[in-house]
Scaffold this motif. Sequence first.
Motif, PDB file in Angstrom:
ATOM      1  N   GLY A  74       0.828  -1.193   0.000  1.00 23.80           N
ATOM      2  CA  GLY A  74       0.000   0.000   0.000  1.00 23.80           C
ATOM      3  C   GLY A  74       0.867   1.249   0.000  1.00 23.80           C
ATOM      4  N   PRO A  75       0.303   2.413   0.281  1.00 22.12           N
ATOM      5  CA  PRO A  75      -1.109   2.615   0.620  1.00 22.12           C
ATOM      6  C   PRO A  75      -1.981   2.815  -0.618  1.00 22.12           C
ATOM      7  N   TYR A  76      -3.242   2.441  -0.483  1.00 25.17           N
ATOM      8  CA  TYR A  76      -4.261   2.681  -1.509  1.00 25.17           C
ATOM      9  C   TYR A  76      -5.259   3.703  -0.981  1.00 25.17           C
ATOM     10  N   ASN A  77      -5.662   4.634  -1.828  1.00 21.88           N
ATOM     11  CA  ASN A  77      -6.713   5.574  -1.456  1.00 21.88           C
ATOM     12  C   ASN A  77      -8.096   4.969  -1.643  1.00 21.88           C
ATOM     13  N   LEU A  80     -11.184  -0.578  -3.167  1.00 25.92           N
ATOM     14  CA  LEU A  80     -11.360  -1.530  -4.267  1.00 25.92           C
ATOM     15  C   LEU A  80     -10.017  -1.890  -4.904  1.00 25.92           C
ATOM     16  N   ASP A  81      -9.119  -0.922  -5.028  1.00 27.95           N
ATOM     17  CA  ASP A  81      -7.804  -1.208  -5.596  1.00 27.95           C
ATOM     18  C   ASP A  81      -7.018  -2.163  -4.695  1.00 27.95           C
ATOM     19  N   ALA A  82      -7.134  -1.970  -3.395  1.00 30.47           N
ATOM     20  CA  ALA A  82      -6.454  -2.867  -2.456  1.00 30.47           C
ATOM     21  C   ALA A  82      -7.023  -4.281  -2.559  1.00 30.47           C
ATOM     22  N   ARG A  83      -8.327  -4.396  -2.772  1.00 31.51           N
ATOM     23  CA  ARG A  83      -8.945  -5.716  -2.891  1.00 31.51           C
ATOM     24  C   ARG A  83      -8.557  -6.403  -4.206  1.00 31.51           C
ATOM     25  N   ILE A 212       2.545   1.945  -5.063  1.00 29.80           N
ATOM     26  CA  ILE A 212       2.509   1.267  -3.770  1.00 29.80           C
ATOM     27  C   ILE A 212       3.864   0.630  -3.491  1.00 29.80           C
ATOM     28  N   SER A 213       4.048   0.210  -2.255  1.00 27.11           N
ATOM     29  CA  SER A 213       5.294  -0.445  -1.858  1.00 27.11           C
ATOM     30  C   SER A 213       4.979  -1.612  -0.947  1.00 27.11           C
ATOM     31  N   TRP A 214       5.929  -2.560  -0.888  1.00 28.17           N
ATOM     32  CA  TRP A 214       5.828  -3.702   0.024  1.00 28.17           C
ATOM     33  C   TRP A 214       6.693  -3.421   1.242  1.00 28.17           C
ATOM     34  N   GLN A 215       6.164  -3.717   2.410  1.00 28.25           N
ATOM     35  CA  GLN A 215       6.930  -3.558   3.636  1.00 28.25           C
ATOM     36  C   GLN A 215       6.585  -4.689   4.587  1.00 28.25           C
TER      37      GLN A 215
END
Length: 228
Positions: A74-77, A80-83, A212-215
């Motif tokens: 993330g982050p997603y605003n 739906l994009d996150a899903r 987005i980035s992975w952490q």
Amino acid sequence: MRWIFFALVFANLLLLGVFWQQQTLAPQPVPGQIEVPDDSRRLQLVSELEQPLQALRLPAGRKSEVRPMCYVAGPYNDELDARHLLARAEALGLDGRINRVEVATEEPSEYWVHVPPRSSRAEAMRILKELQQRKIDSYIITQGDLAEGVSLGLFRNKTSAYGLQEKVDGFGIPVDVRVMHKSEQEYWAEIDQVSQLNDKMRERIRAGDANISWQQVACGVSAPANTK
């Protein structure tokens, strides 16, 4: 009669010698030595015990809880994009969830005019009565870091807030203005299987989501700190 006398003397000397010899051969107790009774306990090996030793238990609260690590993307605003990202991960056999986070922005939303916390409730009441006598709406703050202070209201207009501050300062009452910032929602996709998420797999799941980035964070943490 003389020989009887000498015989008695000789017999007495002989008995005295025997008695003296027995006293010198008898073991003398050593000062400070402790006699151990025969029925006292002897040293035993663990293997000789009839019952096994009980394991030492630490008191409650001494155990250190180590939380497993997860990957978040993330982050997603938009949720739906996150899903959509989570669906791509699940299609590859991975499990996850969506976390919603409230994040403060730099944009002001309201201005809180208030008297800083006083040393006692009685002092706060005194200031409250003085403000009310001057026809200024106010109330005592009872909770939070401003408890025992006095609130003069929330204002959306910056000029109105600082104008009231200047007015009350003229009465000799200290007044502060706290800027309340707007908040927004952001969404993070959390994946459990950290060991399977190598660079190639993470890039495949991210697909075209370039912003987005992975952490790695502890599982259950909504999002990494300082995302803004």
